[in-house]
Design a protein around this motif. Structure first.
Motif, PDB file in Angstrom:
ATOM      1  N   VAL A 205      21.699  38.373  53.730  1.00 20.38           N
ATOM      2  CA  VAL A 205      21.094  37.422  52.800  1.00 20.38           C
ATOM      3  C   VAL A 205      22.153  36.920  51.829  1.00 20.38           C
ATOM      4  O   VAL A 205      22.798  37.717  51.129  1.00 20.38           O
ATOM      5  CB  VAL A 205      19.921  38.063  52.027  1.00 20.38           C
ATOM      6  N   THR A 206      22.329  35.608  51.779  1.00 24.52           N
ATOM      7  CA  THR A 206      23.297  35.026  50.855  1.00 24.52           C
ATOM      8  C   THR A 206      22.640  34.797  49.497  1.00 24.52           C
ATOM      9  O   THR A 206      21.471  34.414  49.420  1.00 24.52           O
ATOM     10  CB  THR A 206      23.854  33.700  51.399  1.00 24.52           C
ATOM     11  N   GLU A 207      23.416  35.033  48.443  1.00 24.21           N
ATOM     12  CA  GLU A 207      22.880  34.961  47.082  1.00 24.21           C
ATOM     13  C   GLU A 207      23.767  34.111  46.168  1.00 24.21           C
ATOM     14  O   GLU A 207      24.015  34.463  45.020  1.00 24.21           O
ATOM     15  CB  GLU A 207      22.723  36.365  46.505  1.00 24.21           C
ATOM     16  N   GLY A 208      24.251  32.988  46.691  1.00 21.67           N
ATOM     17  CA  GLY A 208      25.053  32.094  45.875  1.00 21.67           C
ATOM     18  C   GLY A 208      26.348  32.738  45.423  1.00 21.67           C
ATOM     19  O   GLY A 208      26.998  33.471  46.180  1.00 21.67           O
ATOM     20  N   PRO A 227      33.248  33.580  42.271  1.00 19.25           N
ATOM     21  CA  PRO A 227      32.717  32.644  41.278  1.00 19.25           C
ATOM     22  C   PRO A 227      33.677  31.490  41.010  1.00 19.25           C
ATOM     23  O   PRO A 227      34.860  31.700  40.736  1.00 19.25           O
ATOM     24  CB  PRO A 227      32.534  33.510  40.031  1.00 19.25           C
ATOM     25  N   VAL A 228      33.161  30.274  41.143  1.00 16.94           N
ATOM     26  CA  VAL A 228      33.920  29.062  40.855  1.00 16.94           C
ATOM     27  C   VAL A 228      32.976  28.099  40.140  1.00 16.94           C
ATOM     28  O   VAL A 228      31.762  28.303  40.115  1.00 16.94           O
ATOM     29  CB  VAL A 228      34.456  28.403  42.145  1.00 16.94           C
ATOM     30  N   ALA A 263      34.268  33.659  50.874  1.00 21.04           N
ATOM     31  CA  ALA A 263      35.436  32.933  50.374  1.00 21.04           C
ATOM     32  C   ALA A 263      35.404  31.479  50.824  1.00 21.04           C
ATOM     33  O   ALA A 263      35.662  30.558  50.036  1.00 21.04           O
ATOM     34  CB  ALA A 263      36.721  33.606  50.854  1.00 21.04           C
ATOM     35  N   ALA A 264      35.065  31.246  52.092  1.00 14.72           N
ATOM     36  CA  ALA A 264      34.983  29.873  52.592  1.00 14.72           C
ATOM     37  C   ALA A 264      33.907  29.086  51.855  1.00 14.72           C
ATOM     38  O   ALA A 264      34.127  27.933  51.449  1.00 14.72           O
ATOM     39  CB  ALA A 264      34.699  29.887  54.090  1.00 14.72           C
ATOM     40  N   ALA A 265      32.746  29.697  51.651  1.00 13.20           N
ATOM     41  CA  ALA A 265      31.644  29.008  50.974  1.00 13.20           C
ATOM     42  C   ALA A 265      31.999  28.653  49.537  1.00 13.20           C
ATOM     43  O   ALA A 265      31.538  27.634  49.007  1.00 13.20           O
ATOM     44  CB  ALA A 265      30.390  29.877  51.010  1.00 13.20           C
ATOM     45  N   SER A 266      32.834  29.455  48.897  1.00 16.69           N
ATOM     46  CA  SER A 266      33.201  29.181  47.505  1.00 16.69           C
ATOM     47  C   SER A 266      33.988  27.885  47.370  1.00 16.69           C
ATOM     48  O   SER A 266      33.976  27.245  46.316  1.00 16.69           O
ATOM     49  CB  SER A 266      33.995  30.357  46.918  1.00 16.69           C
ATOM     50  N   PHE A 267      34.680  27.474  48.421  1.00 16.96           N
ATOM     51  CA  PHE A 267      35.389  26.197  48.392  1.00 16.96           C
ATOM     52  C   PHE A 267      34.427  25.023  48.506  1.00 16.96           C
ATOM     53  O   PHE A 267      34.610  23.982  47.869  1.00 16.96           O
ATOM     54  CB  PHE A 267      36.406  26.112  49.546  1.00 16.96           C
ATOM     55  N   SER A 268      33.397  25.186  49.322  1.00 17.26           N
ATOM     56  CA  SER A 268      32.524  24.057  49.634  1.00 17.26           C
ATOM     57  C   SER A 268      31.771  23.556  48.409  1.00 17.26           C
ATOM     58  O   SER A 268      31.450  22.366  48.322  1.00 17.26           O
ATOM     59  CB  SER A 268      31.525  24.445  50.726  1.00 17.26           C
ATOM     60  N   VAL A 269      31.485  24.428  47.455  1.00 14.74           N
ATOM     61  CA  VAL A 269      30.703  24.002  46.286  1.00 14.74           C
ATOM     62  C   VAL A 269      31.552  23.259  45.257  1.00 14.74           C
ATOM     63  O   VAL A 269      31.029  22.741  44.281  1.00 14.74           O
ATOM     64  CB  VAL A 269      30.014  25.211  45.609  1.00 14.74           C
ATOM     65  N   ARG A 287      42.697  32.695  49.141  1.00 15.81           N
ATOM     66  CA  ARG A 287      41.683  33.135  48.165  1.00 15.81           C
ATOM     67  C   ARG A 287      41.363  34.615  48.346  1.00 15.81           C
ATOM     68  O   ARG A 287      41.178  35.341  47.368  1.00 15.81           O
ATOM     69  CB  ARG A 287      40.418  32.286  48.297  1.00 15.81           C
ATOM     70  N   LEU A 288      41.318  35.070  49.582  1.00 16.88           N
ATOM     71  CA  LEU A 288      41.090  36.494  49.821  1.00 16.88           C
ATOM     72  C   LEU A 288      42.251  37.330  49.297  1.00 16.88           C
ATOM     73  O   LEU A 288      42.049  38.402  48.731  1.00 16.88           O
ATOM     74  CB  LEU A 288      40.888  36.729  51.319  1.00 16.88           C
ATOM     75  N   ASP A 289      43.473  36.850  49.474  1.00 20.44           N
ATOM     76  CA  ASP A 289      44.647  37.575  48.982  1.00 20.44           C
ATOM     77  C   ASP A 289      44.660  37.671  47.456  1.00 20.44           C
ATOM     78  O   ASP A 289      45.122  38.664  46.894  1.00 20.44           O
ATOM     79  CB  ASP A 289      45.938  36.883  49.436  1.00 20.44           C
ATOM     80  N   ASP A 290      44.102  36.649  46.800  1.00 20.35           N
ATOM     81  CA  ASP A 290      44.122  36.621  45.330  1.00 20.35           C
ATOM     82  C   ASP A 290      43.295  37.746  44.717  1.00 20.35           C
ATOM     83  O   ASP A 290      43.523  38.136  43.569  1.00 20.35           O
ATOM     84  CB  ASP A 290      43.574  35.283  44.829  1.00 20.35           C
ATOM     85  N   VAL A 291      42.331  38.275  45.469  1.00 18.22           N
ATOM     86  CA  VAL A 291      41.459  39.323  44.915  1.00 18.22           C
ATOM     87  C   VAL A 291      41.855  40.713  45.380  1.00 18.22           C
ATOM     88  O   VAL A 291      41.171  41.687  45.057  1.00 18.22           O
ATOM     89  CB  VAL A 291      39.975  39.058  45.247  1.00 18.22           C
TER      90      VAL A 291
END
Length: 292
Positions: A205-208, A227-228, A263-269, A287-291
Motif C-alpha cells: 500500500v502506497t502512502e504518498g 519527502p520533496v 525514490a522514482a515516485a518522488s521525482f514524478s511529483v 537519490r537512493l545513494d543520498d540517503v
C-alpha cells in the motif's frame, strides 16, 4: 523484459480558478493535451528506468491515436502489440481548480477487446519477467491476462485503480497488488496496516510521501518515502508501479524494490503532468545513494 497491458489515453487538461456552477460558463486559465492512461504511464516509467518494455493495448483511428503511438515510440516502448480500433481513442477530461482536480474518463478504444483477443499474447507474456496490469480496461481482460501469467509463471503486478471490487481469482493470481491507501480502504474495507497482514508479501500500500507498507509474514514493514516539495501528484502511483516492475524484473528483494519505487515516485511529483516528471535510472540511483 516488462509487458504492460492497459489503458492508453490522451489527457485533456483545463486549468481554472474554480469549478463552474451548474449552467455557468467560465473563462479558463490554460489548456493542455498530454499523453496518459495508467497503462501507458507505467510503461513510460519502466522504459525510462532502462528496462525493455512492451505495451499491449488499444488506441483509436483518430489523431489522438496517432499522437499516442508516436509518444510511446519516442519513449522506446515496443508498440507492435498496440492495436488501432475503429473509432476514438480513450481520453481523460481533467479540470484543475482550487489545488485539486476532477476527472472524467471516456474509455474509447481501451474497451474494444474482441472475443478472446488476449490469447494471441500468451507467448509474449511467457517471455516477460513481469506483467503489469491496472483497471482502466475491461475487468474480464485483466482477469484473463493474470490467469495467463500465472499459468506460464510470469510475475504479475496488479495496480487496482480505479478502485473496484476484485474477483477472488484475480487476487489469487496477482503476485503483487499495489493500491494507495484510499483504494485499499475502498477495496478491502480496512486500513493499510490491517489489510497488508491479510496478504503478506503481496499487498503493498502506497502512502504518498510517507512511503509504502507491506507485511513480510512476520511483521509490518514500512519503507520510508523521499519527502520533496510536491507540485503535482498526477502519475506518482504509475511511476511507483513502473519502477517496482523494473526492480522485481531485476531480482531485487521486496524491501529494495519498494525503496527503488518510492525514490522514482518522488521525482514524478516535482513536475506537472503524469509523464513529464518520470525519472531516468541515474537520477533514481543518485537519490537512493543520498540517503545511505
Amino acid at each position: 523484459m516488462i509487458t504492460v497491458v492497459g489503458s492508453i489515453n490522451m489527457d485533456l487538461v483545463v486549468s481554472t480558478d474554480r469549478v463552474p456552477k451548474r449552467g455557468e460558463t467560465l473563462i479558463g486559465k490554460n489548456f493542455q493535451t498530454n499523453p496518459g492512461g495508467k497503462g501507458a504511464n507505467q510503461a513510460v516509467a519502466a522504459a525510462r528506468l532502462g528496462n525493455t518494455t512492451n505495451m499491449v493495448g488499444h488506441v483509436g483511428t483518430d489523431e489522438f491515436g496517432t499522437s499516442l503511438l508516436d509518444n510511446l515510440k519516442e519513449e522506446n516502448i515496443e508498440t507492435t502489440y498496440v492495436k488501432r480500433k475503429e473509432g476514438p481513442s480513450g481520453i481523460a477530461n481533467i479540470t484543475v481548480a482550487d489545488g485539486d482536480n476532477s476527472i472524467i474518463m471516456i474509455p474509447g478504444a481501451n474497451f474494444h477487446w474482441d472475443g478472446n483477443e488476449w490469447e494471441q499474447y500468451e507467448d509474449l507474456i511467457a517471455q516477460s519477467d513481469v506483467l503489469v496490469l491496472q483497471l482502466e480496461i475491461p475487468l474480464e481482460v485483466v482477469e484473463a491476462f493474470a490467469e495467463m501469467a500465472n499459468k506460464v509463471g510470469t510475475t504479475t503486478i496488479l495496480n487496482p485503480a480505479p478502485a473496484q471490487p476484485l474477483p477472488t481469482s484475480l487476487t489469487r493470481n496477482a503476485d503483487f497488488i499495489t493500491p494507495n491507501e484510499t483504494e485499499c480502504k475502498e477495496i478491502f474495507g480496512m486500513g493499510a496496516g490491517e489489510a497488508v497482514s491479510q496478504f503478506p508479501n503481496k499487498l503493498i500500500v502506497t502512502e504518498g510521501e510517507k512511503g509504502a507498507v507491506y507485511h513480510d509474514g512476520t511483521s509490518l514493514v514500512r519503507i520510508p518515502g523521499f519527502p520533496v516539495k510536491a507540485l503535482d501528484t498526477t502519475g506518482a502511483g504509475d511511476t511507483f508501479n513502473g519502477a517496482l516492475a523494473v526492480a522485481i524484473a531485476e531480482g531485487q528483494d521486496l524491501n529494495k524494490a519498494v525503496s527503488f519505487a518510492n525514490a522514482a515516485a518522488s521525482f514524478s511529483v516535482q513536475h506537472p503532468g503524469a509523464q513529464s516528471g518520470m525519472p531516468d535510472r541515474k537520477a533514481v540511483l543518485e537519490r537512493l545513494d543520498d540517503v545511505k
